[in-house]
Enzyme design. Structure first.
Site, PDB file in Angstrom:
ATOM      1  N   ASP A 188      25.598  22.975  -4.681  1.00 47.49           N
ATOM      2  CA  ASP A 188      24.608  22.053  -4.134  1.00 47.49           C
ATOM      3  C   ASP A 188      23.492  22.875  -3.506  1.00 47.49           C
ATOM      4  O   ASP A 188      23.740  23.688  -2.616  1.00 47.49           O
ATOM      5  CB  ASP A 188      25.243  21.137  -3.083  1.00 47.49           C
ATOM      6  CG  ASP A 188      24.243  20.148  -2.509  1.00 47.49           C
ATOM      7  OD1 ASP A 188      23.804  19.257  -3.266  1.00 47.49           O
ATOM      8  OD2 ASP A 188      23.893  20.268  -1.313  1.00 47.49           O
ATOM      9  N   GLU A 272      23.357  20.048  -9.965  1.00 48.30           N
ATOM     10  CA  GLU A 272      22.737  18.726  -9.999  1.00 48.30           C
ATOM     11  C   GLU A 272      21.399  18.802 -10.708  1.00 48.30           C
ATOM     12  O   GLU A 272      20.656  19.779 -10.572  1.00 48.30           O
ATOM     13  CB  GLU A 272      22.548  18.204  -8.572  1.00 48.30           C
ATOM     14  CG  GLU A 272      22.095  16.766  -8.484  1.00 48.30           C
ATOM     15  CD  GLU A 272      22.022  16.268  -7.056  1.00 48.30           C
ATOM     16  OE1 GLU A 272      21.771  15.068  -6.861  1.00 48.30           O
ATOM     17  OE2 GLU A 272      22.213  17.088  -6.128  1.00 48.30           O
ATOM     18  N   CYS A 325      32.679  10.258  -0.143  1.00 48.67           N
ATOM     19  CA  CYS A 325      33.735  11.040   0.509  1.00 48.67           C
ATOM     20  C   CYS A 325      34.557  11.747  -0.556  1.00 48.67           C
ATOM     21  O   CYS A 325      35.125  11.097  -1.440  1.00 48.67           O
ATOM     22  CB  CYS A 325      34.624  10.138   1.360  1.00 48.67           C
ATOM     23  SG  CYS A 325      36.039  11.014   2.115  1.00 48.67           S
ATOM     24  N   CYS A 328      38.655  10.579  -0.007  1.00 51.15           N
ATOM     25  CA  CYS A 328      39.195   9.264  -0.357  1.00 51.15           C
ATOM     26  C   CYS A 328      38.337   8.506  -1.364  1.00 51.15           C
ATOM     27  O   CYS A 328      38.766   7.476  -1.884  1.00 51.15           O
ATOM     28  CB  CYS A 328      39.387   8.415   0.897  1.00 51.15           C
ATOM     29  SG  CYS A 328      37.835   7.907   1.676  1.00 51.15           S
ATOM     30  N   CYS A 344      34.142  10.193   7.743  1.00 50.18           N
ATOM     31  CA  CYS A 344      34.497   9.055   6.897  1.00 50.18           C
ATOM     32  C   CYS A 344      35.470   8.146   7.650  1.00 50.18           C
ATOM     33  O   CYS A 344      36.115   8.549   8.631  1.00 50.18           O
ATOM     34  CB  CYS A 344      35.109   9.546   5.591  1.00 50.18           C
ATOM     35  SG  CYS A 344      35.579   8.213   4.454  1.00 50.18           S
ATOM     36  N   CYS A 346      38.244   7.338   6.685  1.00 46.49           N
ATOM     37  CA  CYS A 346      39.602   7.859   6.537  1.00 46.49           C
ATOM     38  C   CYS A 346      39.904   8.960   7.545  1.00 46.49           C
ATOM     39  O   CYS A 346      41.020   9.483   7.579  1.00 46.49           O
ATOM     40  CB  CYS A 346      39.825   8.378   5.119  1.00 46.49           C
ATOM     41  SG  CYS A 346      38.848   9.858   4.700  1.00 46.49           S
ATOM     42  N   ASP A 353      26.565  19.233   2.901  1.00 45.27           N
ATOM     43  CA  ASP A 353      26.294  20.025   1.697  1.00 45.27           C
ATOM     44  C   ASP A 353      27.577  20.433   0.986  1.00 45.27           C
ATOM     45  O   ASP A 353      27.652  20.382  -0.252  1.00 45.27           O
ATOM     46  CB  ASP A 353      25.468  21.260   2.073  1.00 45.27           C
ATOM     47  CG  ASP A 353      24.122  20.896   2.671  1.00 45.27           C
ATOM     48  OD1 ASP A 353      23.578  19.849   2.279  1.00 45.27           O
ATOM     49  OD2 ASP A 353      23.623  21.650   3.527  1.00 45.27           O
TER      50      ASP A 353
END
Length: 396
Positions: A188, A272, A325, A328, A344, A346, A353
């Site tokens: 990334d 990406e 996330c 999860c 998150c 969870c 990043d």
């Protein structure tokens, strides 16, 4: 699998006054021939006629016979013919919709270069002699050419800082695929850190332009105070160009070392698909994005991966890598740029990043497994791209 790689080796050289004058004349003649041929083909296109390379070459022969353009015969004919071939390639790319319509070369903004094929130079025992020159070029051999290889094409150029370079294109038998591994990494790109890897590692952003910004601004102010057309202004302009060249050299050197390391260590690299051209329209981030050189990083990564038998998977730019996330699979509604860490539902705490890099890796491996196209697909026959599947929201 054996691959055939042609590689360009670039060296700096220091011409004599006579060689510099001859090469400068050659650069000017190359630019003149290119622009005249482009004008002739543009006029023919307006008359709904097509002009190919052979017709352009015949025009060049006729131009040399005129009194006004007789100076074209004073330089080697090979760079002039190569300029016509480059123009033909530009039109081929235009008609194939890979590029825009060819543009005229500018004396001050275009790259000063001339290309020589094997019939216009001699090379042996570390000595390179070009056509129309009495002696060889004084080249600084910073690294050897591949053993047993001889250059097929030589390109001489001069940059804005006044430095002279010679680029030799030759077969490189030393480039061979690396031993296959089972390692994969998601990458990334960013501004706070140049790269964040799915392994958790972060690569610092060197910010080469920012480091030289004060020195560059001072040189630009000094240049602006000089009278236009004066020798002092030319000296000041060249000083500005040298600072720019130093920044560019540092950036390119760092990217080469980084991409080589990533390709050697990993079998699959997932990145990406960013539209850098559109992103630099952001006035607040344009300078930082340009300094990071994301497009150049991707270009280096892709061709080195092709050399060494590695795989580069490009994930669609609309894949929500930052909002998803990686533990999860829950998708967040919003994720502003100023949020660098988030938790998150969870309970997993994410670095923005690194989490994005992990999600890119998972999506890239899914692309490979599902057999989807490596390039992002906007209209996939029979279904959506593997990286464009709707990600279900986790119920509260």
């Amino acid at each position: 699998m054996a691959i055939h790689v042609k590689r360009a080796y670039r060296y700096r050289f220091y011409p004599t006054d006579a060689q510099a004058a001859e090469l400068s004349r050659t650069f000017g003649c190359v630019r003149k021939v290119y622009n005249m041929a482009l004008a002739a083909r543009t006029e023919a296109w307006a008359r709904q006629e097509r002009v190919n390379y052979n017709q352009s070459s015949a025009m060049l022969t006729a131009w040399k016979k005129t009194e006004e353009l007789a100076f074209l015969s004073e330089v080697s004919s090979v760079p002039l013919q190569q300029a016509l071939r480059h123009l033909q390639g530009a039109f081929t790319n235009f008609f194939s919709k890979r590029a825009k319509y060819p543009r005229f070369k500018s004396k001050r903004r275009s790259r000063a270069s001339a290309e020589y094929t094997s019939s216009a130079f001699t090379f042996g025992d570390g000595r390179l002699k070009l056509a129309k020159m009495a002696g060889p070029l004084d080249i600084v051999w910073s690294r050897p050419l591949p053993e047993g290889s001889a250059p097929t094409t030589v390109t001489v150029s001069r940059d804005a800082a006044g430095r002279w370079f010679v680029s030799m294109l030759c077969d490189d038998p030393t480039v061979k695929p690396l031993a296959a591994t089972d390692t994969a990494v998601g990458i990334d790109v960013g501004l706070d850190h140049l790269l964040a890897l799915s392994t958790g590692e972060k690569i610092a952003n060197p910010r080469h332009e920012r480091r030289g910004r004060a020195r560059l601004a001072k040189a630009q102010r000094n240049c602006a105070r000089k009278e236009k057309g004066s020798a002092n202004r030319e000296k000041a302009r060249r000083k500005v160009a040298r600072i720019h060249a130093r920044i560019t050299d540092r950036r390119r050197d760092g990217l080469h070392k980084l991409t080589t390391r990533l390709v050697r260590e990993n079998q699959t690299l997932v990145i990406e698909d960013l539209t850098v051209r559109n992103m630099v329209r952001n006035r607040k981030l344009a300078r930082a994005i340009s300094d990071a050189a994301w497009a150049e990083f991707r270009s280096l990564l892709e061709y080195k991966a092709a050399w060494y038998g590695r795989d580069v998977v490009v994930v669609d730019r609309f894949f929500p890598s930052s909002k998803l996330c990686s533990h999860c699979g829950a998708l967040q509604d919003r994720m502003p740029l100023y949020v660098r860490t988030w938790t998150c539902d969870c309970g997993t705490v994410h670095d923005r990043d690194v989490n994005a890099a992990k999600n890119l890796l998972a999506a890239g491996l899914a692309v490979s497994v599902c057999g989807a196209g490596v390039r992002p697909q906007r209209r996939t026959p029979g279904g959506r791209s593997a990286t464009k599947q709707k990600i279900p929201r986790r119920e509260p």
